[in-house]
Enzyme design. Structure first.
Site, PDB file in Angstrom:
ATOM      1  N   GLY A 196       0.835  -1.191   0.000  1.00 39.45           N
ATOM      2  CA  GLY A 196       0.000   0.000   0.000  1.00 39.45           C
ATOM      3  C   GLY A 196       0.868   1.238   0.000  1.00 39.45           C
ATOM      4  O   GLY A 196       2.098   1.164  -0.108  1.00 39.45           O
ATOM      5  N   ASP A 197       0.237   2.416   0.114  1.00 40.14           N
ATOM      6  CA  ASP A 197       1.013   3.646   0.241  1.00 40.14           C
ATOM      7  C   ASP A 197       0.267   4.612   1.147  1.00 40.14           C
ATOM      8  O   ASP A 197      -0.813   4.303   1.663  1.00 40.14           O
ATOM      9  CB  ASP A 197       1.330   4.265  -1.124  1.00 40.14           C
ATOM     10  CG  ASP A 197       0.084   4.650  -1.906  1.00 40.14           C
ATOM     11  OD1 ASP A 197      -0.890   5.117  -1.277  1.00 40.14           O
ATOM     12  OD2 ASP A 197       0.082   4.517  -3.139  1.00 40.14           O
ATOM     13  N   PHE A 198       0.849   5.794   1.346  1.00 42.96           N
ATOM     14  CA  PHE A 198       0.297   6.717   2.339  1.00 42.96           C
ATOM     15  C   PHE A 198      -0.992   7.387   1.896  1.00 42.96           C
ATOM     16  O   PHE A 198      -1.572   8.170   2.630  1.00 42.96           O
ATOM     17  CB  PHE A 198       1.327   7.782   2.731  1.00 42.96           C
ATOM     18  CG  PHE A 198       2.131   8.316   1.570  1.00 42.96           C
ATOM     19  CD1 PHE A 198       1.563   9.136   0.613  1.00 42.96           C
ATOM     20  CD2 PHE A 198       3.464   7.983   1.447  1.00 42.96           C
ATOM     21  CE1 PHE A 198       2.297   9.616  -0.441  1.00 42.96           C
ATOM     22  CE2 PHE A 198       4.219   8.463   0.375  1.00 42.96           C
ATOM     23  CZ  PHE A 198       3.641   9.279  -0.577  1.00 42.96           C
TER      24      PHE A 198
ATOM     25  N   ARG B 131      12.348  11.114   4.443  1.00 44.66           N
ATOM     26  CA  ARG B 131      12.610  11.713   3.130  1.00 44.66           C
ATOM     27  C   ARG B 131      11.461  11.477   2.160  1.00 44.66           C
ATOM     28  O   ARG B 131      11.648  11.106   1.013  1.00 44.66           O
ATOM     29  CB  ARG B 131      13.941  11.185   2.586  1.00 44.66           C
ATOM     30  CG  ARG B 131      15.139  11.630   3.397  1.00 44.66           C
ATOM     31  CD  ARG B 131      16.408  10.956   2.975  1.00 44.66           C
ATOM     32  NE  ARG B 131      16.367   9.511   3.195  1.00 44.66           N
ATOM     33  CZ  ARG B 131      17.343   8.669   2.866  1.00 44.66           C
ATOM     34  NH1 ARG B 131      18.427   9.130   2.289  1.00 44.66           N
ATOM     35  NH2 ARG B 131      17.239   7.396   3.098  1.00 44.66           N
TER      36      ARG B 131
ATOM     37  N   HIS C 127       9.618  15.846   1.291  1.00 41.46           N
ATOM     38  CA  HIS C 127      10.312  16.741   0.354  1.00 41.46           C
ATOM     39  C   HIS C 127      10.020  16.390  -1.104  1.00 41.46           C
ATOM     40  O   HIS C 127      10.389  17.144  -2.010  1.00 41.46           O
ATOM     41  CB  HIS C 127      11.821  16.769   0.634  1.00 41.46           C
ATOM     42  CG  HIS C 127      12.564  15.531   0.217  1.00 41.46           C
ATOM     43  ND1 HIS C 127      13.924  15.493   0.087  1.00 41.46           N
ATOM     44  CD2 HIS C 127      12.137  14.264  -0.090  1.00 41.46           C
ATOM     45  CE1 HIS C 127      14.318  14.290  -0.289  1.00 41.46           C
ATOM     46  NE2 HIS C 127      13.254  13.532  -0.396  1.00 41.46           N
TER      47      HIS C 127
END
Length: 560
Positions: A439-441, A456, A459
């Site tokens: 998954g991802d955020f 990181r 950014h």
């Protein structure tokens, strides 16, 4: 009847002599250093004062003849000694105005004085005989005062001390030439304020007895603006030289092979061309000459493939795809849009994810800054935490460090499927305490963590997208959990050197994101409902910003 001698000095030179006399009487070593380098803090100023002594202030004047000059100075209350020929200032004037040395007559006169504290000091008068054909030099020098300066003597100079002082001053002022005066056996190094093209007494001279040819050669080279600019403009050549060395596996071969023929055979390279590359790498500090040929320096060792914290993957990235996209930086600056997508047809995340070899290189490059990860587990205490969630943690290098240093902690790596495949080997030593969650955020964030790492990531995105990421985290995180944002921080002071400054341009060109100041991140966190509690420095100009959810029931301003 006694003949009248025409004044040797023009009224404006007499005024300048009066002014510099007053400067000497109202200053001492510490105040001179403060005037020349106002950016020095008290501790640095005191340290420099320990090793130097205010010895004189200098002014350049333009008599029409040396005849009668001594008497005129006496009338001003200046008792001067023997005149010595000028070597350094004469050469500087010759170079600046394109006048042959034989056409310039420059002498040095000194008058004894005392400074503000009553310590012995001198007024140093450079006098250039100025016939009508050289009047333009006098007019220009009076206007700009390029030779006027305060001088600091280094009483107990040796090559190490003088080199250290030169470096300390040159980080605050621009090297401005110098030379060796054989008539007096002293070496002079000039510096000037970088922000004042007509600095007058914002110039400084370090003067020491003896001759230091190697140090003087370095100082003269760095005093040439063209040298500095050329070194900057050829930075791309250094990038490619390093990348070429890595592509040839040269750092690995240098562990066991030192002679040029052997290295050429091992790298399948032309011997002469490889020798030229090695010479360039030597000037970059990556290779050194050895008894048998060549060897790696400590810096060059970081390019080996088999060392912890190897920067080899970064060399391949910076000299490869990012190097190509940087060629379109002008377009990024004009449009505000990333260049990478225009060069390769896709945003770099999408482009690299579609190429397994490129994706692996990217994840390795992200993990290459292991010094940051080692610092995190050193400065942050995880012992009271049960579960640490690494959000978009790449190949798991950071989470592996955290779990390896904290045997009682369990981990969760949230990443896209292709990244999780690469993370399996990285996390193998702690696989029994780590869950890999696809998954991802922007999707479902695990809600079971005590600490959430966001290393990181922010950014890479603009402010609106960052706020969306942070709000997703705030919604998923338990109230007791802590958020740890790891990023480089732009310095609040524009003159402060930091890796974040060039990386900000990298983000503009290759990613579409940006580096930010601490206050900028504080505002982003506050808008998402977080309170920045502390900021801790890590290696490589990176910081961990520790934040918790703002307490409900009181207004939060985003300030500590």
């Amino acid at each position: 009847m006694t003949a009248t001698i025409a004044p040797a000095l023009a009224p404006e030179d007499l005024d300048r002599l009066t002014m510099v006399t007053a400067l000497i009487r109202t200053n001492d070593t510490e105040s001179v250093i403060a005037k020349a380098m106002p950016q020095l803090d008290a501790a640095d100023r005191a340290a420099l004062t320990r090793y130097t002594r205010f010895t004189h202030a200098a002014v350049l004047v333009f008599p029409n003849t040396f005849k009668g000059l001594r008497q005129e100075l006496t009338r001003l209350g200046l008792q001067v000694g023997t005149m010595f020929p000028s070597v350094v200032v004469r050469q500087r004037l010759s170079t600046r105005y394109g006048v042959p040395l034989p056409d310039l007559t420059v002498g040095i006169l000194r008058a004894r004085m005392t400074d503000r504290l009553g310590s012995p000091c001198e007024l140093e008068i450079f006098a250039m005989v100025t016939p009508p054909e050289l009047a333009h030099i006098a007019a220009d020098e009076r206007r700009h005062g390029r030779e006027n300066h305060f001088a600091l003597a280094v009483p107990h100079a040796d090559p190490v001390l003088l080199a250290g002082l030169r470096t300390a001053v040159s980080t605050r002022m621009l090297p401005d030439g110098g030379g060796y005066n054989g008539h007096e056996d002293n070496t002079v190094l000039y510096f000037r304020d970088a922000h004042h093209p007509a600095p007058a007494y914002r110039r400084l001279e370090l003067i020491s007895a003896g001759r230091y040819p190697a140090l003087l050669a370095t100082h003269q080279r760095e005093s040439a603006a063209g040298t500095r600019l050329l070194r900057l403009m050829t930075g791309a050549w250094a990038t490619q030289a390093i990348t070429t060395a890595v592509e040839l596996n040269l750092p690995d071969h240098l562990v066991t092979i030192s002679d040029l023929p052997g290295l050429a055979a091992a790298t399948d390279a032309d011997q002469d061309s490889l020798g030229r590359l090695l010479r360039y790498l030597t000037t970059l500090g990556l290779v050194r000459a050895s008894e048998d040929g060549h060897a790696l320096t400590d810096l060059g060792t970081l390019l080996r493939s088999d060392v912890d914290g190897s920067l080899r993957p970064l060399a391949l990235m910076y000299g490869g795809p990012f190097y190509e996209s940087f060629a379109a930086l002008t377009d990024a600056v004009r449009t505000g849009e990333e260049s990478y997508a225009k060069v390769f047809g896709q945003h770099h995340f999408t482009h690299m994810a579609a190429d397994p070899e490129l994706a692996e290189m990217f994840h390795q490059s992200m993990a290459a800054s292991n010094a940051v990860f080692a610092d995190l587990v050193r400065v942050v205490d995880f012992t009271d935490m049960q579960i640490v969630v690494d959000v978009a943690g790449g190949n798991g290098a950071l989470l592996s460090r955290v779990l390896g240093a904290n045997p009682n902690v369990r981990g969760v790596l949230l990443e896209r499927p292709h990244a999780l495949a690469a993370a399996e080997s990285t996390l193998a030593p702690v696989a029994d305490r780590c869950s890999l969650v696809p998954g991802d955020f922007t999707e479902c964030i695990p809600a079971t963590g005590d600490a959430y790492l966001l290393s990181r990531i922010l950014h890479d995105w603009d402010d609106t997208q960052c706020q969306g990421i942070l709000r997703n985290l705030a919604a998923a995180m338990p109230d007791h959990a802590e958020l740890m944002v790891i990023e480089r921080l732009l310095p609040a002071d524009a003159d402060t050197d930091s890796l974040a400054v060039p990386w900000d341009i990298h983000m503009l060109c290759n990613v579409g994101g940006r580096e930010r100041t601490e206050s900028h991140y504080r505002e982003l966190l506050a808008a998402a409902g977080f309170e920045l509690t502390t900021t801790v420095p890590l290696a490589l100009d990176t910081y961990v910003l520790r934040a918790r959810k703002a307490v409900t029931g009181r207004e939060f301003t985003g300030r500590e």
